[in-house]
Every structure is written in C-alpha cells, then in structure tokens.
Design a protein around this motif. Structure first.
Motif, PDB file in Angstrom:
ATOM      1  N   ARG A 132       0.818  -1.218   0.000  1.00  0.00           N
ATOM      2  CA  ARG A 132       0.000   0.000   0.000  1.00  0.00           C
ATOM      3  C   ARG A 132       0.855   1.273   0.000  1.00  0.00           C
ATOM      4  O   ARG A 132       0.585   2.220   0.710  1.00  0.00           O
ATOM      5  CB  ARG A 132      -0.967  -0.002   1.170  1.00  0.00           C
ATOM      6  CG  ARG A 132      -1.902  -1.207   1.155  1.00  0.00           C
ATOM      7  CD  ARG A 132      -3.120  -0.974   2.010  1.00  0.00           C
ATOM      8  NE  ARG A 132      -3.943  -2.156   2.108  1.00  0.00           N
ATOM      9  CZ  ARG A 132      -4.824  -2.539   1.188  1.00  0.00           C
ATOM     10  NH1 ARG A 132      -4.976  -1.859   0.085  1.00  0.00           N
ATOM     11  NH2 ARG A 132      -5.564  -3.617   1.380  1.00  0.00           N
ATOM     12  N   GLU A 133       1.882   1.241  -0.807  1.00  0.00           N
ATOM     13  CA  GLU A 133       2.803   2.370  -0.920  1.00  0.00           C
ATOM     14  C   GLU A 133       2.849   2.897  -2.352  1.00  0.00           C
ATOM     15  O   GLU A 133       3.872   3.412  -2.788  1.00  0.00           O
ATOM     16  CB  GLU A 133       4.214   1.944  -0.488  1.00  0.00           C
ATOM     17  CG  GLU A 133       4.351   1.628   0.968  1.00  0.00           C
ATOM     18  CD  GLU A 133       4.289   2.869   1.833  1.00  0.00           C
ATOM     19  OE1 GLU A 133       4.642   3.968   1.368  1.00  0.00           O
ATOM     20  OE2 GLU A 133       3.853   2.736   3.001  1.00  0.00           O
ATOM     21  N   LYS A 134       1.737   2.770  -3.082  1.00  0.00           N
ATOM     22  CA  LYS A 134       1.745   3.134  -4.494  1.00  0.00           C
ATOM     23  C   LYS A 134       2.027   4.619  -4.708  1.00  0.00           C
ATOM     24  O   LYS A 134       2.698   4.990  -5.663  1.00  0.00           O
ATOM     25  CB  LYS A 134       0.450   2.734  -5.182  1.00  0.00           C
ATOM     26  CG  LYS A 134       0.603   2.822  -6.701  1.00  0.00           C
ATOM     27  CD  LYS A 134      -0.462   2.087  -7.434  1.00  0.00           C
ATOM     28  CE  LYS A 134      -0.138   0.615  -7.412  1.00  0.00           C
ATOM     29  NZ  LYS A 134      -1.181  -0.206  -7.990  1.00  0.00           N
ATOM     30  N   GLU A 135       1.536   5.476  -3.809  1.00  0.00           N
ATOM     31  CA  GLU A 135       1.801   6.912  -3.961  1.00  0.00           C
ATOM     32  C   GLU A 135       3.303   7.178  -3.916  1.00  0.00           C
ATOM     33  O   GLU A 135       3.836   7.910  -4.754  1.00  0.00           O
ATOM     34  CB  GLU A 135       1.083   7.718  -2.869  1.00  0.00           C
ATOM     35  CG  GLU A 135       1.185   9.210  -3.057  1.00  0.00           C
ATOM     36  CD  GLU A 135       0.411   9.725  -4.264  1.00  0.00           C
ATOM     37  OE1 GLU A 135       0.858  10.738  -4.848  1.00  0.00           O
ATOM     38  OE2 GLU A 135      -0.616   9.132  -4.645  1.00  0.00           O
ATOM     39  N   THR A 136       3.989   6.585  -2.975  1.00  0.00           N
ATOM     40  CA  THR A 136       5.444   6.719  -2.886  1.00  0.00           C
ATOM     41  C   THR A 136       6.106   6.128  -4.117  1.00  0.00           C
ATOM     42  O   THR A 136       7.027   6.724  -4.691  1.00  0.00           O
ATOM     43  CB  THR A 136       5.978   6.023  -1.621  1.00  0.00           C
ATOM     44  OG1 THR A 136       5.358   6.605  -0.478  1.00  0.00           O
ATOM     45  CG2 THR A 136       7.485   6.131  -1.507  1.00  0.00           C
ATOM     46  N   LEU A 137       5.643   4.967  -4.529  1.00  0.00           N
ATOM     47  CA  LEU A 137       6.190   4.309  -5.713  1.00  0.00           C
ATOM     48  C   LEU A 137       6.052   5.190  -6.946  1.00  0.00           C
ATOM     49  O   LEU A 137       6.997   5.340  -7.724  1.00  0.00           O
ATOM     50  CB  LEU A 137       5.475   2.966  -5.934  1.00  0.00           C
ATOM     51  CG  LEU A 137       5.938   2.123  -7.104  1.00  0.00           C
ATOM     52  CD1 LEU A 137       7.391   1.726  -6.953  1.00  0.00           C
ATOM     53  CD2 LEU A 137       5.062   0.890  -7.221  1.00  0.00           C
ATOM     54  N   VAL A 138       4.889   5.804  -7.130  1.00  0.00           N
ATOM     55  CA  VAL A 138       4.657   6.675  -8.284  1.00  0.00           C
ATOM     56  C   VAL A 138       5.591   7.885  -8.231  1.00  0.00           C
ATOM     57  O   VAL A 138       6.199   8.261  -9.239  1.00  0.00           O
ATOM     58  CB  VAL A 138       3.175   7.108  -8.362  1.00  0.00           C
ATOM     59  CG1 VAL A 138       2.973   8.245  -9.337  1.00  0.00           C
ATOM     60  CG2 VAL A 138       2.302   5.918  -8.743  1.00  0.00           C
ATOM     61  N   LEU A 139       5.734   8.495  -7.054  1.00  0.00           N
ATOM     62  CA  LEU A 139       6.603   9.669  -6.919  1.00  0.00           C
ATOM     63  C   LEU A 139       8.064   9.325  -7.203  1.00  0.00           C
ATOM     64  O   LEU A 139       8.755  10.039  -7.929  1.00  0.00           O
ATOM     65  CB  LEU A 139       6.458  10.280  -5.523  1.00  0.00           C
ATOM     66  CG  LEU A 139       5.114  10.927  -5.213  1.00  0.00           C
ATOM     67  CD1 LEU A 139       5.018  11.298  -3.732  1.00  0.00           C
ATOM     68  CD2 LEU A 139       4.880  12.142  -6.089  1.00  0.00           C
ATOM     69  N   VAL A 140       8.538   8.223  -6.636  1.00  0.00           N
ATOM     70  CA  VAL A 140       9.931   7.817  -6.831  1.00  0.00           C
ATOM     71  C   VAL A 140      10.161   7.391  -8.283  1.00  0.00           C
ATOM     72  O   VAL A 140      11.169   7.762  -8.899  1.00  0.00           O
ATOM     73  CB  VAL A 140      10.319   6.697  -5.844  1.00  0.00           C
ATOM     74  CG1 VAL A 140      11.687   6.121  -6.166  1.00  0.00           C
ATOM     75  CG2 VAL A 140      10.280   7.223  -4.410  1.00  0.00           C
ATOM     76  N   ALA A 141       9.237   6.628  -8.844  1.00  0.00           N
ATOM     77  CA  ALA A 141       9.374   6.181 -10.240  1.00  0.00           C
ATOM     78  C   ALA A 141       9.391   7.365 -11.188  1.00  0.00           C
ATOM     79  O   ALA A 141      10.161   7.382 -12.162  1.00  0.00           O
ATOM     80  CB  ALA A 141       8.241   5.225 -10.598  1.00  0.00           C
ATOM     81  N   ASN A 142       8.571   8.361 -10.914  1.00  0.00           N
ATOM     82  CA  ASN A 142       8.549   9.559 -11.743  1.00  0.00           C
ATOM     83  C   ASN A 142       9.909  10.257 -11.725  1.00  0.00           C
ATOM     84  O   ASN A 142      10.442  10.629 -12.769  1.00  0.00           O
ATOM     85  CB  ASN A 142       7.455  10.511 -11.264  1.00  0.00           C
ATOM     86  CG  ASN A 142       7.411  11.776 -12.070  1.00  0.00           C
ATOM     87  OD1 ASN A 142       7.306  11.754 -13.290  1.00  0.00           O
ATOM     88  ND2 ASN A 142       7.514  12.903 -11.389  1.00  0.00           N
ATOM     89  N   ARG A 143      10.479  10.417 -10.541  1.00  0.00           N
ATOM     90  CA  ARG A 143      11.786  11.076 -10.431  1.00  0.00           C
ATOM     91  C   ARG A 143      12.870  10.252 -11.109  1.00  0.00           C
ATOM     92  O   ARG A 143      13.726  10.784 -11.820  1.00  0.00           O
ATOM     93  CB  ARG A 143      12.125  11.315  -8.958  1.00  0.00           C
ATOM     94  CG  ARG A 143      13.437  12.012  -8.726  1.00  0.00           C
ATOM     95  CD  ARG A 143      13.554  13.352  -9.373  1.00  0.00           C
ATOM     96  NE  ARG A 143      12.572  14.254  -8.808  1.00  0.00           N
ATOM     97  CZ  ARG A 143      12.242  15.420  -9.329  1.00  0.00           C
ATOM     98  NH1 ARG A 143      12.810  15.837 -10.419  1.00  0.00           N
ATOM     99  NH2 ARG A 143      11.344  16.175  -8.769  1.00  0.00           N
ATOM    100  N   LEU A 144      12.864   8.932 -10.900  1.00  0.00           N
ATOM    101  CA  LEU A 144      13.851   8.068 -11.549  1.00  0.00           C
ATOM    102  C   LEU A 144      13.740   8.148 -13.071  1.00  0.00           C
ATOM    103  O   LEU A 144      14.749   8.183 -13.780  1.00  0.00           O
ATOM    104  CB  LEU A 144      13.677   6.618 -11.089  1.00  0.00           C
ATOM    105  CG  LEU A 144      14.118   6.311  -9.666  1.00  0.00           C
ATOM    106  CD1 LEU A 144      13.594   4.948  -9.227  1.00  0.00           C
ATOM    107  CD2 LEU A 144      15.629   6.369  -9.551  1.00  0.00           C
ATOM    108  N   ALA A 145      12.512   8.190 -13.578  1.00  0.00           N
ATOM    109  CA  ALA A 145      12.303   8.289 -15.023  1.00  0.00           C
ATOM    110  C   ALA A 145      12.835   9.620 -15.552  1.00  0.00           C
ATOM    111  O   ALA A 145      13.477   9.662 -16.609  1.00  0.00           O
ATOM    112  CB  ALA A 145      10.823   8.129 -15.359  1.00  0.00           C
ATOM    113  N   GLN A 146      12.585  10.703 -14.834  1.00  0.00           N
ATOM    114  CA  GLN A 146      13.082  12.012 -15.267  1.00  0.00           C
ATOM    115  C   GLN A 146      14.607  12.037 -15.312  1.00  0.00           C
ATOM    116  O   GLN A 146      15.201  12.476 -16.301  1.00  0.00           O
ATOM    117  CB  GLN A 146      12.566  13.117 -14.341  1.00  0.00           C
ATOM    118  CG  GLN A 146      11.091  13.379 -14.489  1.00  0.00           C
ATOM    119  CD  GLN A 146      10.575  14.353 -13.429  1.00  0.00           C
ATOM    120  OE1 GLN A 146      11.118  14.463 -12.336  1.00  0.00           O
ATOM    121  NE2 GLN A 146       9.510  15.062 -13.775  1.00  0.00           N
TER     122      GLN A 146
END
Length: 154
Positions: free
Chosen positions: A83-97
């Motif tokens: 249940r950490e999808k919000e964190t996952l989305v934020l971190v994945a977004n930064r890693l992708a950038q």
C-alpha cells in the motif's frame, strides 16, 4: 475532470509510468547493446585514446540510464502489496526524469563519438551539442511550454 478515487488515480498514474518506461527502456537497451558490440568491430582498434575514454564514458552513462529506467520495476516488486503506491509513483517519476536526462547525455555522447571518428573532433562536438539541444528541447522544453500553456488556460 476525472471522477476517480485516490486509489484509482494512483493506479492510473502507475500504469502510465509503466507505459512510458517501456518506450524509454527499449531505446536505452538498444543503445547499450550497440555500444557493447562496438569493441568487437574491426574499426574499434583505430580509436584514439580520447575516443576510447569518450566511448567508456558513454557506455557508463548508458548503463546508469538503464539502471535508472529499470529501477521502478524492481521497486514495484519490492513494494508489492504494501500500500505504498503513492510513494512508488513519486519515486518512479523522479527516476524516469533523471533516467531520461542521463539517456539524453548518453545519446549526445554517441553522436560526439560517431562524428568525431568519421569527421573529426570539431564536427563531433557540434553534433553532440546539437543532439543535446534537440533532445532537451523535445523532452524538457516542449513539455514545460505545454504545461505552462495549460496552466494559464485553466
């Protein structure tokens, strides 16, 4: 305006990031494969010492970009059902950038190397700077301009 719950929004955002990463991962994997095959080509032996160092720098950038663009998948596996999808989305977004930025520098480095080997160092630098400006414009400036246009229209 979407009528979705926070959970639905997180799921949609995660699905969108995965789709984008699939495209980026294919590009970086092709670049890395190309670079890894170069030392086994006959002409590789004619590179100057500076061209060899440039090659190694570009390979390193390509490997770093690969790591950055694949890490969200590993994070998803590690965080699955927590249940950490919000964190996952934020971190994945930064890693992708960051991964796309490193990928752009790697592509520009490849342009420098290819043009340097075929036409000389000055043409190589011009090709690399032109490539970096093009990718920076397409991948950062155009989206920023669209965001600012949409924000001012809202």
């Amino acid at each position: 305006m979407r009528s979705e719950s926070p959970e639905e929004r997180r799921n949609r955002n995660w699905a969108e990031i995965l789709q984008e990463l699939r495209v980026a991962q294919t590009g970086i994997q092709l670049l890395t494969a190309f670079l890894l095959a170069l030392p086994f080509q006959n002409r590789f032996g004619i590179l100057t010492a500076s061209q060899e160092w440039l090659y190694l720098a570009v390979v390193s950038l390509s490997i770093v970009a690969t790591g950055l663009l694949v890490t969200p998948v590993s994070l998803h596996r590690a965080m699955f059902r927590r249940r950490e999808k919000e964190t996952l989305v934020l971190v994945a977004n930064r890693l992708a950038q960051v991964g796309l930025a490193v990928f752009a520098v790697a592509v520009a480095g490849v342009a420098v190397l290819i043009f340097d080997v075929t036409k000389g160092p000055t043409v190589g630098v011009v090709a690399g700077v032109s490539t970096l400006l093009l990718l920076g414009t397409l991948w950062a400036a155009v989206p920023a301009a669209i965001r600012s246009t949409q924000t001012s229209a809202d």
